[in-house]
Design an enzyme around this catalytic site. Structure first.
Site, PDB file in Angstrom:
ATOM      1  N   GLU A 190    -106.675 -63.542 -31.989  1.00  0.00           N
ATOM      2  CA  GLU A 190    -108.005 -63.531 -32.622  1.00  0.00           C
ATOM      3  C   GLU A 190    -108.313 -62.138 -33.170  1.00  0.00           C
ATOM      4  O   GLU A 190    -108.833 -61.995 -34.279  1.00  0.00           O
ATOM      5  CB  GLU A 190    -109.095 -63.918 -31.608  1.00  0.00           C
ATOM      6  CG  GLU A 190    -108.935 -65.292 -31.004  1.00  0.00           C
ATOM      7  CD  GLU A 190    -108.026 -65.305 -29.772  1.00  0.00           C
ATOM      8  OE1 GLU A 190    -107.085 -64.490 -29.697  1.00  0.00           O
ATOM      9  OE2 GLU A 190    -108.247 -66.156 -28.908  1.00  0.00           O
ATOM     10  N   ALA A 214     -74.857 -78.665 -25.677  1.00  0.00           N
ATOM     11  CA  ALA A 214     -74.271 -79.333 -26.843  1.00  0.00           C
ATOM     12  C   ALA A 214     -73.252 -80.348 -26.341  1.00  0.00           C
ATOM     13  O   ALA A 214     -72.413 -80.028 -25.490  1.00  0.00           O
ATOM     14  CB  ALA A 214     -73.602 -78.308 -27.746  1.00  0.00           C
ATOM     15  N   ARG A 252     -82.963 -69.139 -28.960  1.00  0.00           N
ATOM     16  CA  ARG A 252     -82.782 -67.895 -28.196  1.00  0.00           C
ATOM     17  C   ARG A 252     -83.911 -66.918 -28.499  1.00  0.00           C
ATOM     18  O   ARG A 252     -84.458 -66.279 -27.611  1.00  0.00           O
ATOM     19  CB  ARG A 252     -81.451 -67.240 -28.555  1.00  0.00           C
ATOM     20  CG  ARG A 252     -80.280 -67.995 -28.010  1.00  0.00           C
ATOM     21  CD  ARG A 252     -78.981 -67.285 -28.332  1.00  0.00           C
ATOM     22  NE  ARG A 252     -77.880 -67.974 -27.675  1.00  0.00           N
ATOM     23  CZ  ARG A 252     -76.614 -67.655 -27.799  1.00  0.00           C
ATOM     24  NH1 ARG A 252     -76.277 -66.635 -28.578  1.00  0.00           N
ATOM     25  NH2 ARG A 252     -75.683 -68.321 -27.159  1.00  0.00           N
ATOM     26  N   ASP A 254     -66.417 -68.861 -21.648  1.00  0.00           N
ATOM     27  CA  ASP A 254     -66.760 -68.698 -23.068  1.00  0.00           C
ATOM     28  C   ASP A 254     -66.845 -67.244 -23.533  1.00  0.00           C
ATOM     29  O   ASP A 254     -66.880 -66.993 -24.731  1.00  0.00           O
ATOM     30  CB  ASP A 254     -68.132 -69.343 -23.362  1.00  0.00           C
ATOM     31  CG  ASP A 254     -68.130 -70.841 -23.100  1.00  0.00           C
ATOM     32  OD1 ASP A 254     -67.031 -71.387 -22.878  1.00  0.00           O
ATOM     33  OD2 ASP A 254     -69.213 -71.443 -23.111  1.00  0.00           O
ATOM     34  N   PRO A 306     -73.037 -77.726 -18.126  1.00  0.00           N
ATOM     35  CA  PRO A 306     -73.547 -78.899 -17.406  1.00  0.00           C
ATOM     36  C   PRO A 306     -73.843 -78.662 -15.926  1.00  0.00           C
ATOM     37  O   PRO A 306     -74.786 -79.227 -15.395  1.00  0.00           O
ATOM     38  CB  PRO A 306     -72.433 -79.931 -17.577  1.00  0.00           C
ATOM     39  CG  PRO A 306     -71.246 -79.195 -18.066  1.00  0.00           C
ATOM     40  CD  PRO A 306     -71.724 -77.944 -18.719  1.00  0.00           C
TER      41      PRO A 306
HETATM   42  C1  AOF Z   1    -106.385 -64.701 -26.259  1.00  0.00           C
HETATM   43  N1  AOF Z   1    -105.588 -64.504 -27.339  1.00  0.00           N
HETATM   44  O1  AOF Z   1    -103.602 -64.096 -28.278  1.00  0.00           O
HETATM   45  C2  AOF Z   1    -103.670 -64.388 -25.964  1.00  0.00           C
HETATM   46  C3  AOF Z   1    -104.498 -64.638 -24.831  1.00  0.00           C
HETATM   47  O2  AOF Z   1    -103.928 -58.619 -20.290  1.00  0.00           O
HETATM   48  P1  AOF Z   1    -104.528 -59.130 -21.544  1.00  0.00           P
HETATM   49  O3  AOF Z   1    -105.835 -58.499 -21.896  1.00  0.00           O
HETATM   50  O4  AOF Z   1    -103.573 -59.121 -22.729  1.00  0.00           O
HETATM   51  O5  AOF Z   1    -104.913 -60.676 -21.277  1.00  0.00           O
HETATM   52  C4  AOF Z   1    -103.924 -61.583 -20.908  1.00  0.00           C
HETATM   53  C5  AOF Z   1    -104.505 -62.981 -20.822  1.00  0.00           C
HETATM   54  O6  AOF Z   1    -105.132 -63.349 -22.056  1.00  0.00           O
HETATM   55  C6  AOF Z   1    -103.433 -64.038 -20.616  1.00  0.00           C
HETATM   56  O7  AOF Z   1    -103.129 -64.203 -19.256  1.00  0.00           O
HETATM   57  C7  AOF Z   1    -104.071 -65.272 -21.215  1.00  0.00           C
HETATM   58  O8  AOF Z   1    -105.005 -65.852 -20.317  1.00  0.00           O
HETATM   59  C8  AOF Z   1    -104.825 -64.694 -22.403  1.00  0.00           C
HETATM   60  N2  AOF Z   1    -103.983 -64.699 -23.600  1.00  0.00           N
HETATM   61  N3  AOF Z   1    -105.833 -64.818 -25.045  1.00  0.00           N
HETATM   62  O9  AOF Z   1    -107.610 -64.737 -26.386  1.00  0.00           O
HETATM   63  C9  AOF Z   1    -104.262 -64.336 -27.260  1.00  0.00           C
HETATM   64  N4  AOF Z   1    -102.342 -64.180 -25.826  1.00  0.00           N
HETATM   65 ZN    ZN Z   2    -108.085 -62.484 -26.230  1.00  0.00          ZN
END
Ligand code: AOF
Ligand code: ZN
Length: 393
Positions: free
Chosen positions: A77, A181, A211, A227, A327
């Protein structure tokens, strides 16, 4: 003279909301494997424009987009608000997870949203983090902002994209994705000392994308021996998005000449072993740049305790793990109840009777009939890709 605003029906509004939420989900995907320990969230800010003259357009316009940045900050945000450069008054914010309300490592997104004059928030997912949870909707609504949470398939997809976060909060472990796979006959080739490609180039590129979306990639020692994989992401320009490489090797028998150990100083390599593993081996491998983690053995004493490993991965900020161990490792994860998603690439060639049937005697067909997983299918070129998602997940 201004033109009367064309009235929007509920169904117009709904399809517009769906469109922007789909975009928010795509943006969220960009941060997968790169935002840990935070979930990767996507955000889109949209303004309704009303043309003042007949020549001006009336309609909605995207003014800002954002997604959770590397290491988890800024949040989606906050990134979208910066991207909108002040054009946010009266706008709608679309997000894939409820905005945070707590003072964490970054300031609360709810405050920033209120200050920016956002009029409406449409969210795809409830944040189970107790510091956010119900407070998010409450705080936003208390500021006079309309808050709605979208139901339906997009919501399910959003929930899946933050499974690492959900599992961490609810079950104190990362999200585990198993990748395998198989040939046309459903069998996996036995180890030959080098990788055996039973799926073509395009499907392998898709595998590298998986990945990139993981925080860590995990294999057993036998896969290293058979591998000699690199386990890096080799998509052009995305090599630096390679995940942490994790090997389960109870006695630290991994060869110093394996590609993994030889590249340990460039790409992180963690080796999980038992308390009884030789100290001298630990010293040698550490010298090469590997990180050695001693964990408990499982109850039978034959292997390492996957739940203990899951706990160690969590405390090391890993939230999404791709298990590419063949597996046997896949079956161990299933038995431990740690298979959240199983992704199977099925090629056109038969492997033959000497190949291994994965997932017990029922093989892949058994999985398709299991009530514990929901299956979806898609084609990657001529490779059939089946995803089995845990139903209770
Ligand atoms: C949001 N927007 O893009 C994400 C959120 O330690 P902080 O301040 O970065 O907060 C981590 C927490 O924020 C995380 O555990 C989850 O609840 C939320 N993540 N929240 O508004 C975001 N990544
Ligand atoms: Zn946030």
């Amino acid at each position: 003279m201004s033109f009367p605003k064309a009235s929007m029906t509920d169904s117009d509004q709904n399809s517009r909301d769906q469109r922007y939420l789909r975009l928010a989900l795509k943006l969220a995907r960009r941060g997968l494997g790169n935002s840990g320990p935070n979930p990767s969230v996507g955000a889109v800010i949209v303004q309704e424009r009303q043309g003042r003259t007949s020549a001006q357009m009336t309609g909605s316009e995207i003014v800002g987009v954002g997604w959770t940045q590397p290491g988890g900050r800024p949040h989606a945000e906050a990134a979208a608000l910066v991207n909108a450069a002040g054009d946010t008054n009266g706008a709608t914010l679309y997000v894939t997870l409820d905005p945070c309300t707590h003072q964490g490592r970054s300031p609360p997104c709810s405050n920033a949203i209120i200050e920016a004059g956002i009029a409406r928030v449409v969210s795809l997912g409830f944040d189970p983090n107790p510091e956010v949870a119900v407070q998010s909707q409450q705080q936003i609504e208390a500021a006079g902002i309309i808050f709605s949470r979208m139901q339906g398939p997009l919501r399910k997809e959003a929930e899946w994209s933050v499974q690492g976060h959900i599992q961490a909060v609810q079950n104190k472990r990362p999200f585990f994705q198993l990748k395998l796979a198989v040939g046309k006959d459903g069998r996996v080739p036995r180890g030959t000392g080098k990788p055996v490609w039973i799926t073509p180039q395009l499907a392998r590129a898709h595998g590298h994308l998986m990945r990139l979306e993981a925080d860590a990639i995990l294999v057993g020692r036998r896969t290293v021996q058979d591998d000699d994989p690199n386990l890096t992401c080799r998509l052009p320009g995305l090599e630096n998005r390679s995940p942490i490489r994790v090997v389960l090797d109870s006695q630290l028998r991994i060869s110093e000449n394996s590609s993994l150990v030889k590249t340990a100083s460039r790409h992180p390599l963690w080796i999980f072993c038992s308390a009884a593993a030789p100290v001298e081996r630990e010293r040698i491998l550490r010298e090469k740049g590997a990180d050695i983690v001693r964990v408990a053995q499982n109850k039978t004493g034959e292997g390492l305790d996957l739940n203990d490993i899951a706990g160690h991965l969590l405390t090391r900020d890993v939230r999404r793990v791709l298990v590419e161990g063949g597996p046997l490792v896949a079956e161990t994860f299933c038995k431990a109840g740690l298979a959240d998603e199983i992704v199977i690439y099925q090629g056109q060639q038969r492997v033959g009777a000497e190949g291994i049937i994965p997932f017990g005697s029922g093989g892949v067909i058994g999985l398709t009939q299991s009530p514990r997983f929901q299956m979806t299918e898609q084609h990657i070129g001529e490779t059939l890709l089946r995803r089995f998602r845990r139903v209770d997940g």
